[in-house]
Design an enzyme around this catalytic site. Structure first.
Site, short mmCIF file in Angstrom:
data_model
loop_
_atom_site.label_atom_id
_atom_site.label_comp_id
_atom_site.label_asym_id
_atom_site.label_seq_id
_atom_site.Cartn_x
_atom_site.Cartn_y
_atom_site.Cartn_z
N GLY A 111 50.02 27.13 39.01
CA GLY A 111 48.83 27.54 38.44
C GLY A 111 49.01 28.09 36.82
N LYS A 162 36.13 39.88 39.54
CA LYS A 162 35.71 39.20 39.27
C LYS A 162 33.90 38.78 39.31
CE LYS A 162 39.36 36.34 37.90
NZ LYS A 162 39.96 35.06 38.40
N SER A 173 50.71 40.04 35.60
CA SER A 173 49.53 39.30 34.98
C SER A 173 50.76 39.40 33.26
CB SER A 173 49.10 40.37 34.43
OG SER A 173 47.98 39.67 33.34
N SER A 207 49.54 38.01 31.25
CA SER A 207 48.17 37.68 30.62
C SER A 207 48.97 38.68 29.01
CB SER A 207 47.32 37.58 30.73
OG SER A 207 47.01 36.71 31.38
N ASP A 228 37.32 30.45 33.47
CA ASP A 228 38.28 29.57 35.19
C ASP A 228 38.13 27.88 35.38
OD1 ASP A 228 39.87 31.78 35.60
OD2 ASP A 228 38.85 32.74 37.18
N GLY A 262 37.25 36.00 43.81
CA GLY A 262 35.85 34.75 41.97
C GLY A 262 37.26 34.14 42.00
P1 NDP Z 1 40.43 38.52 45.18
O1 NDP Z 1 41.43 39.36 45.67
O2 NDP Z 1 39.10 38.12 44.56
O3 NDP Z 1 40.55 37.43 46.42
C1 NDP Z 1 41.93 37.35 46.76
C2 NDP Z 1 41.42 36.05 48.59
O4 NDP Z 1 42.66 35.39 48.89
C3 NDP Z 1 40.88 36.74 49.30
O5 NDP Z 1 40.06 35.79 50.38
C4 NDP Z 1 41.93 37.04 51.04
O6 NDP Z 1 41.17 36.91 52.05
C5 NDP Z 1 43.13 35.60 50.05
N1 NDP Z 1 44.25 36.22 50.36
C6 NDP Z 1 44.94 37.18 50.39
N2 NDP Z 1 45.73 37.10 51.14
C7 NDP Z 1 46.07 35.99 51.67
C8 NDP Z 1 47.51 35.90 52.64
N3 NDP Z 1 48.15 36.47 53.74
N4 NDP Z 1 46.61 34.46 53.27
C9 NDP Z 1 45.41 33.83 53.15
N5 NDP Z 1 44.56 34.47 52.38
C10 NDP Z 1 44.98 35.19 51.97
O7 NDP Z 1 41.52 37.40 44.12
P2 NDP Z 1 41.16 36.25 43.35
O8 NDP Z 1 40.02 35.38 43.82
O9 NDP Z 1 40.18 36.67 41.60
O10 NDP Z 1 42.23 35.60 42.73
C11 NDP Z 1 43.45 34.22 43.79
C12 NDP Z 1 44.21 33.76 43.95
O11 NDP Z 1 44.28 32.95 42.24
C13 NDP Z 1 45.14 34.73 42.38
O12 NDP Z 1 46.83 34.81 43.32
C14 NDP Z 1 45.41 35.14 41.52
O13 NDP Z 1 46.73 35.03 40.77
C15 NDP Z 1 45.30 33.00 41.10
N6 NDP Z 1 44.45 32.60 40.14
C16 NDP Z 1 45.29 32.07 39.49
C17 NDP Z 1 44.54 32.32 37.53
C18 NDP Z 1 45.56 30.67 37.71
O14 NDP Z 1 45.18 30.77 36.24
N7 NDP Z 1 47.03 30.20 38.01
C19 NDP Z 1 43.40 32.09 37.69
C20 NDP Z 1 42.30 32.76 38.70
C21 NDP Z 1 43.07 33.33 39.62
P3 NDP Z 1 40.42 37.38 53.20
O15 NDP Z 1 39.38 37.53 52.69
O16 NDP Z 1 41.28 37.31 54.16
O17 NDP Z 1 40.91 38.72 52.62
#
Ligand code: NDP
Length: 290
Positions: A248, A73, A21, A23, A109, A138
């Site tokens: 991002g 989230k 992070s 942040s 977000d 989230g």
């Molecule tokens: P969550 O942990 O809630 O969800 C993660 C998701 O990613 C799941 O649906 C998972 O799918 C999927 N996933 C993980 N690895 C893979 C892979 N190798 N191939 C395909 N799908 C994959 O995370 P968040 O929703 O909170 O965040 C997701 C991303 O967004 C993070 O990287 C975070 O850093 C980024 N983000 C960036 C922000 C910004 O300000 N730039 C703000 C918010 C988030 P499955 O169900 O199959 O496990």
């Protein structure tokens, strides 16, 4: 409400993993630029400890709030005393803050996602368009809500695990959305105008998003929410295929701005210093290059 200059107000970002992070660096840079006392830490919190950790942190009267990142989230929404109308509609909160002795859940977000997009696209230009969104957590919820609110025509939702994809689709409950099976991720029914990676794929330590952008049209924009590394494998592929793309980091800064205001009572400075410092940090972690 501007806060007292004598007290050290405390804030944090909670997640698992959390080592990546940026942040804390972002908020500390803004605090220093403004000459404010304050503390902003990264706290590793496992899913099973999330609610108890929130209670412990907010038991300290100087603790003003927390940003919430993966994978908490959706739970964050339910551990606040009140959720904002936006956080309720999205179904996820990335900000918990104290207001008049109550804990409020908010979602920044949605704004954070749209703000950088509208820097490169006309506000009107999403109307009637098609998007393809990868992810089912989230961040994906905020993205889908933002797109549907921008009067986009269709959003195809695609998540690696089908069970989570179906739950996500049911929770989103929006006639503008359609489910695209992971096996068909390289053959969406129409060339999307915008492809968004709202999954963790491509983040440092995670496997890249396994897609081939050959389905994109000449005007498609690829938007990767991942900001570490800056040049994700998806953005690299977009670059190689001459597809417009956006990373991002600007979203990170845009979603942090209202959080900083909620924590410390003032808006962050309108300079590029924090962005420059974040870029230096990311490139240093990558060991130079790019
Ligand atoms: P969550 O942990 O809630 O969800 C993660 C998701 O990613 C799941 O649906 C998972 O799918 C999927 N996933 C993980 N690895 C893979 C892979 N190798 N191939 C395909 N799908 C994959 O995370 P968040 O929703 O909170 O965040 C997701 C991303 O967004 C993070 O990287 C975070 O850093 C980024 N983000 C960036 C922000 C910004 O300000 N730039 C703000 C918010 C988030 P499955 O169900 O199959 O496990």
């Amino acid at each position: 409400m501007k806060r007292s200059k004598k007290k050290i107000f405390k804030a944090a970002v909670l997640g698992d993993p959390i080592g990546h992070s940026l942040s804390p660096l972002l908020h500390q840079t803004w605090l220093q630029e403004l000459g404010l006392l304050g503390e902003y830490k990264a706290v590793l919190v496992k899913a099973e400890n999330f609610e108890i950790k929130i209670s412990q942190l907010f038991a300290d009267p100087d603790f003003v709030g927390a940003n919430i990142t993966l994978p908490h989230k959706q739970r964050a929404l339910h551990c606040a005393d009140q959720a904002s109308p936006l956080a309720k509609k999205v179904g996820a909160a990335n900000l918990l803050f104290r207001k008049n002795n109550t804990i409020i859940a908010e979602n920044t977000d949605v704004f954070g996602f749209l703000d950088p997009l509208y820097q490169i696209l006309d506000v009107q230009s999403l109307i009637g368009k098609t998007a393809l969104v990868f992810g089912g957590g989230g961040a994906a919820k905020a993205v889908v809500f933002a797109l549907c609110s921008s009067q986009i025509d269709h959003v195809f939702l695609c998540n690696r695990s089908q069970e989570k994809a179906e739950t996500f689709f049911a929770e989103v409950q929006n006639p503008q959305t359609k489910l695209l099976h992971w096996d068909n991720r390289n053959q969406p029914p129409t060339a999307p105008d915008i492809v968004i990676n709202a999954s963790s794929a491509g983040m440092t330590g995670f496997a890249p998003l396994d897609i081939n952008l050959a389905f994109c049209g000449p005007k498609t924009v690829v938007y990767d929410l991942v900001y570490q590394p800056i040049q994700t494998p998806l953005l690299q592929q977009a670059k190689e295929k001459n597809i417009a793309h956006l990373g991002g980091l600007d979203m990170l800064i845009a979603q942090a701005s209202p959080s900083f205001h909620a924590f410390f009572g003032v808006k962050p400075p309108q300079t590029n210093l924090a962005k420059s410092i974040l870029l230096v940090k990311i490139y240093a972690k990558q060991g130079g290059g790019q």
